[in-house]
Design an enzyme around this catalytic site. Structure first.
Site, PDB file in Angstrom:
ATOM      1  N   CYS A 282       3.778  -1.049 -12.320  1.00  0.00           N
ATOM      2  CA  CYS A 282       4.158   0.106 -13.144  1.00  0.00           C
ATOM      3  C   CYS A 282       5.364  -0.270 -14.014  1.00  0.00           C
ATOM      4  O   CYS A 282       6.293   0.512 -14.193  1.00  0.00           O
ATOM      5  CB  CYS A 282       4.461   1.328 -12.292  1.00  0.00           C
ATOM      6  SG  CYS A 282       5.669   1.046 -10.996  1.00  0.00           S
TER       7      CYS A 282
ATOM      8  N   GLY B 222      -1.467   5.935  -1.978  1.00  0.00           N
ATOM      9  CA  GLY B 222      -2.209   6.639  -3.035  1.00  0.00           C
ATOM     10  C   GLY B 222      -3.459   5.866  -3.440  1.00  0.00           C
ATOM     11  O   GLY B 222      -4.559   6.420  -3.523  1.00  0.00           O
TER      12      GLY B 222
ATOM     13  N   ALA C 156       0.780  -1.242   0.000  1.00  0.00           N
ATOM     14  CA  ALA C 156       0.000   0.000   0.000  1.00  0.00           C
ATOM     15  C   ALA C 156       0.810   1.289   0.000  1.00  0.00           C
ATOM     16  O   ALA C 156       0.332   2.321  -0.496  1.00  0.00           O
ATOM     17  CB  ALA C 156      -0.935  -0.003   1.205  1.00  0.00           C
TER      18      ALA C 156
HETATM   19  C1  LIG Z   1       4.489   0.037  -6.141  1.00  0.00           C
HETATM   20  S1  LIG Z   1       4.677   0.267  -4.511  1.00  0.00           S
HETATM   21  C2  LIG Z   1       3.052   0.416  -3.982  1.00  0.00           C
HETATM   22  C3  LIG Z   1       2.458   1.736  -4.258  1.00  0.00           C
HETATM   23  C4  LIG Z   1       1.096   1.933  -3.628  1.00  0.00           C
HETATM   24  N1  LIG Z   1       0.207   0.904  -4.017  1.00  0.00           N
HETATM   25  C5  LIG Z   1       0.532   3.263  -3.945  1.00  0.00           C
HETATM   26  O1  LIG Z   1      -0.322   3.342  -4.797  1.00  0.00           O
HETATM   27  O2  LIG Z   1       0.933   4.258  -3.343  1.00  0.00           O
HETATM   28  C6  LIG Z   1       5.093  -1.353  -3.998  1.00  0.00           C
HETATM   29  C7  LIG Z   1       5.182  -1.478  -2.567  1.00  0.00           C
HETATM   30  O3  LIG Z   1       5.346  -2.845  -2.256  1.00  0.00           O
HETATM   31  C8  LIG Z   1       6.040  -2.915  -1.043  1.00  0.00           C
HETATM   32  N2  LIG Z   1       6.578  -4.300  -0.854  1.00  0.00           N
HETATM   33  C9  LIG Z   1       7.703  -4.814  -1.295  1.00  0.00           C
HETATM   34  N3  LIG Z   1       7.816  -6.106  -0.927  1.00  0.00           N
HETATM   35  C10 LIG Z   1       6.713  -6.398  -0.259  1.00  0.00           C
HETATM   36  C11 LIG Z   1       6.258  -7.560   0.380  1.00  0.00           C
HETATM   37  N4  LIG Z   1       6.964  -8.693   0.393  1.00  0.00           N
HETATM   38  N5  LIG Z   1       5.089  -7.504   0.998  1.00  0.00           N
HETATM   39  C12 LIG Z   1       4.378  -6.385   1.012  1.00  0.00           C
HETATM   40  N6  LIG Z   1       4.765  -5.260   0.421  1.00  0.00           N
HETATM   41  C13 LIG Z   1       5.920  -5.266  -0.202  1.00  0.00           C
HETATM   42  C14 LIG Z   1       7.085  -1.855  -1.192  1.00  0.00           C
HETATM   43  O4  LIG Z   1       7.546  -1.455   0.066  1.00  0.00           O
HETATM   44  C15 LIG Z   1       6.320  -0.795  -1.930  1.00  0.00           C
HETATM   45  O5  LIG Z   1       5.888   0.179  -1.055  1.00  0.00           O
END
Ligand SMILES: C[S@@+](CC[C@H](N)C(=O)[O-])C[C@H]1O[C@@H](n2cnc3c(N)ncnc32)[C@H](O)[C@@H]1O
Length: 817
Positions: free
Chosen positions: A631, A509, A505
């Site tokens: 993305c 956003g 999350a």
């Molecule tokens: C693309 S971003 C998410 C953006 C968010 N959905 C937004 O719209 O603001 C991906 C997120 O996945 C998280 N992440 C990475 N590995 C993860 C895991 N094993 N479990 C949960 N979250 C993870 C990262 O910390 C990052 O914040």
């Protein structure tokens, strides 16, 4: 009548002279100057007028010729002035008697002179007699001398056509015409022109034979000296071709002036006329002005001609250049040239030019390739040049090339260097879009609604204030969010009261958008692995007035097991390579590698499996749906991941619901026709084949949609069944299999590139790095393939007794999804 064929100019002017002299004399002499006089005075006047013009001629021959009216001079002798008489007598004697041997030499004179009799034969007998006389004269007389008398005669007699119609006159007229035909004309230019208008009516009244004869004489003369004639004709022809009005005006001017001046010229002392080869000084300006006028017309005409010629030449050159470009072979740089390139900084313009050249060759490879060079060589060169020009690791460019193809790859790379429009999402929990728009506009922000498919998006064109620090922003009236990142939430379609999991999350956003759509009703679990990032999530929720979110920090991969079948809807906005948002983070160009992409894909598969496990397929709120988004534009992180899920869980892909112009149907058959925005997902990539329903997933591209590169897939969980648990092992090792399209086993094959030149298959050099990692995976996949792909063989069942005749053995149905 013999006349000197001095030049084509002289000869060419013959026929105009015939018309013009007669007309000129007719008007000047008969109509104006001596209207009361009978025929002879008219002739006299005409005779005077003509020589006056003739006096302009520079050559002595012409001057003499004009001063030698043979027969007509006798008729008007009494009324001529003394000086004129003298002159005429002298000329007569010259023309009728002694003919100096040298003057007789010009054979063309005879030819021209003999022409006129031809015409005379068609006239009356008397005419013929007179003609014969004149012929005799012509033959006997020296050309230059006879020439002018002929004109003079013509000038004298032509008025008769207008004033009298007696036979004699017509005889004389025809005679004079015959003479005129052969008369030298060039120095008669002015009178000829003046007379032309006047003569024309007279001519028309006379028989057509005259004009025929004229043309005949012209033709004949032209035969004698064609080239000079054409040159010489232009000024006179231009004169002649000028309007009758002009001619009439001129003649009227002459009439106004009377013959005084011309006569003065004509009546110069014999000695002067005889001796002067050049025209009188006082007449030069007139001649020059005529020339100038003619030249002006000609000059303009020439200018137009030159312009047209230049344009035509340019067009031909352009055409040749285009043909050359389209058909020329592009030579790849030689090893020596490449070595040189390594020791210098190749200018971007040079790289771009080479890229464009190679693209053209690839578009018509058979015709434009260099002999002995394969397509893969061109692709390799193209990838290297693109990587250098845009500043990428070549392996990334290789990957994009295999995804998009050469031309679209260039577009993608170009678009990824440009910033996307700044977009904000209105937080409808706190504000309405029109109010927010008005408030921002008051602050000098130029904006527009984002698109027809969004009711909450505003596109910012220009702002004099930082959009992330306005009072409205701080008050939580909007969130900075790209257009593409709104799509996953819209596809998810959360409803008020739902239990929703946002698995990754931070910074919240999409979480806040989910809450917004849920109108703060229900529960949103905002999870993220990184606690540090979750601070931003919490802050945003507070700012935006979101009250139904619970934040937590778990490894998403474990949520599936811990919270099994717990959510109505789940969003997995997965961590990814960011290959769709390069414009926002250009470091990706050099920091991301294909192994990075593979690692991301591995994590994504695990997260996706966990998300499905946490999804409640029995949701009574119309749920049981999840959205997977990244993305990134990489197939490995998108279609491959979703295709993997299809093989592991009892799920199916559904439309994303982003077809806003048409009602969205969750259960409708997958058909790209239902979709309005985004491009269909890949159903095949390189040697891999995916389930056809992958076409229901959506791709967004910078170069196509002017949006961030994004991927959205909407998945419905059908049951809690897990397919092929034995495959889990492979997933843990990060192996992407392309097996499960139908559930039947498909073994991976090594990547191959077709060599057009030899039609053989070989490993491409340029893709070595990527394929190496792929091959490693493939080797592992092969080892595991026996476990992964074979369906579990059902135990042999006892055949049921049935009446049905079974001719073929039954096959076990393999369920791949
Ligand atoms: C693309 S971003 C998410 C953006 C968010 N959905 C937004 O719209 O603001 C991906 C997120 O996945 C998280 N992440 C990475 N590995 C993860 C895991 N094993 N479990 C949960 N979250 C993870 C990262 O910390 C990052 O914040």
């Amino acid at each position: 009548m013999g006349r000197p064929l001095r030049s084509g100019r002289v000869l060419k002017s013959l026929s105009p002279v015939k018309k013009e002299d007669a007309a000129a004399t007719a008007k000047k002499g008969a109509a104006k100057k001596t209207p009361a006089k009978a025929k002879e005075p008219v002739k006299e006047a005409a005779a005077k007028a003509t020589p006056a013009k003739a006096a302009k001629k520079p050559t002595p021959a012409r001057g003499r010729a004009r001063a030698a009216p043979s027969k007509s001079s006798k008729a008007v002798a009494k009324e001529e002035s003394e000086s004129e008489d003298e002159l005429l007598e002298m000329n007569d004697s010259e023309s009728e008697e002694d003919v100096p041997a040298p003057k007789k030499t010009t054979p063309t004179k005879k030819t021209a002179a003999k022409k006129s009799p031809g015409k005379k034969e068609q006239s009356s007998d008397e005419e013929s007699e007179e003609e014969s006389e004149s012929e005799d004269d012509v033959e006997a007389a020296p050309a230059p001398k006879k020439a002018t008398p002929a004109k003079k005669t013509a000038a004298k007699k032509s008025p008769v056509q207008k004033e009298e119609s007696s036979d004699e006159e017509s005889e004389e007229e025809s005679e004079s015409e015959g003479e005129v035909e052969a008369a030298p004309a060039p120095k008669k230019a002015t009178p000829a022109k003046k007379g032309a208008a006047k003569k024309t009516p007279a001519k028309k009244e006379s028989s057509d034979e005259e004009s025929e004869d004229e043309s005949e004489s012209e033709d004949e003369v032209q035969k004698v000296a064609p080239k000079p004639l054409q040159k010489a004709k232009s000024p006179k022809a231009a004169k002649k071709e000028s309007s009758d009005e002009e001619s009439e005006d001129e003649s009227e001017d002459d009439e106004d002036n009377g013959f005084t001046d011309e006569n003065a010229a004509w009546l110069k002392p014999k000695s002067q006329l005889m001796s002067s080869d050049s025209e009188p000084d006082d007449e030069l300006p007139e001649e020059e002005s005529d020339e100038e006028n003619l030249l002006e017309v000609e000059r303009q005409s020439r200018l137009i001609d030159e312009e047209m010629a230049a344009e035509q030449e340019e067009a031909e050159l352009e055409m040749r250049r285009t043909i050359t470009q389209q058909t020329s072979v592009f030579h790849l740089p030689t090893p020596e040239e490449l070595e040189e390139d390594e020791n210098r900084v190749v200018p971007p313009s040079e790289l771009r030019a080479r890229i464009e050249d190679i693209l053209e060759v690839l578009a018509d490879f058979k015709a434009r390739r260099e002999a002995g060079r394969s397509r893969s060589e061109y692709i390799e060169r193209l990838a290297q040049d693109m990587a250098e020009l845009f500043g990428y690791l070549q392996e990334l460019v290789d990957y994009f090339l295999s995804m998009f193809g050469p031309n679209e790859c260039l577009e993608f790379l170009e678009a990824s260097d440009k910033n996307r429009p700044l977009v904000v999402r209105v937080n409808t929990l706190k504000a309405r879009r029109k109010d927010l728009a008005a408030a921002l506009m008051k602050r000098g922000v130029r904006l527009d609604p984002l698109a027809p498919w969004s009711k909450v998006g505003l596109k910012i064109y220009e702002s004099s204030v930082p959009i992330g620090a306005t009072p409205e922003y701080l008050a939580g009236h909007y969130m900075l969010q790209s257009a593409a990142s709104m799509c996953p939430v819209m596809a998810l379609g959360p409803q008020p009261g739902d239990r929703v999991l946002d698995m990754s999350a931070a910074p919240g956003g999409k979480t806040s958008y989910i809450s917004q759509l849920m109108k703060n009703k229900g529960v949103v679990i905002a999870n993220d692995l990184k606690a540090e990032r979750q601070k931003a999530t919490v802050a945003n929720m507070h700012r935006l007035g979101v009250r139904n979110v619970v934040s937590c920090c778990y490894d998403g991969r474990k949520i599936g097991a811990q919270m099994r079948n717990s959510f109505d809807r789940i969003l997995l906005d997965a961590p990814c390579s960011g290959l769709g948002v390069i414009s926002r983070d250009p470091s990706v160009k050099v920091q991301r590698t294909i192994p990075d992409v593979r690692r991301c894909a591995h994590l994504q598969k695990e997260l996706l499996l966990a998300a499905i496990d946490a999804l409640n397929h029995k949701s009574k709120k119309g749920g049981g749906y999840m959205v997977y988004s990244t993305c990134s534009v990489a197939v490995a992180e998108n279609e491959e991941v979703v295709n993997y899920l299809l093989s592991k869980r009892d799920v199916k892909l559904v439309e994303t619901g982003l077809d806003f112009d048409q009602p969205s149907s969750q259960d409708s058959k997958f058909s790209p026709a239902h979709l309005a925005i985004g491009k269909p997902g890949f159903t095949r990539f390189e040697h891999k084949r995916f389930h056809p329903s992958l076409a229901l997933t959506r791709r967004f591209y910078p170069h196509v949609h002017n949006m961030d590169g994004f991927y959205v897939a909407k998945i419905q969980k059908l049951s809690d069944t897990k397919k092929g648990e034995e495959k889990t092992q492979a997933v843990e090792e990060g192996v992407a299999t392309d097996v499960e399209v139908t559930g039947a086993r498909k073994e991976k094959k090594p990547a191959v590139v077709e060599d057009d030149s030899k039609n053989t298959k070989k490993k491409p050099k340029g893709k070595k790095r990527r394929n190496e990692s792929e091959d490693d995976d493939n080797q592992k996949a092969k080892k595991k393939s026996s476990k992964i792909s074979y369906p579990s063989v059902r135990p042999q069942q006892k055949k049921k007794k049935t009446n049905a005749k079974v001719s073929k053995p039954r096959r076990y149905k393999i369920t791949g999804m």
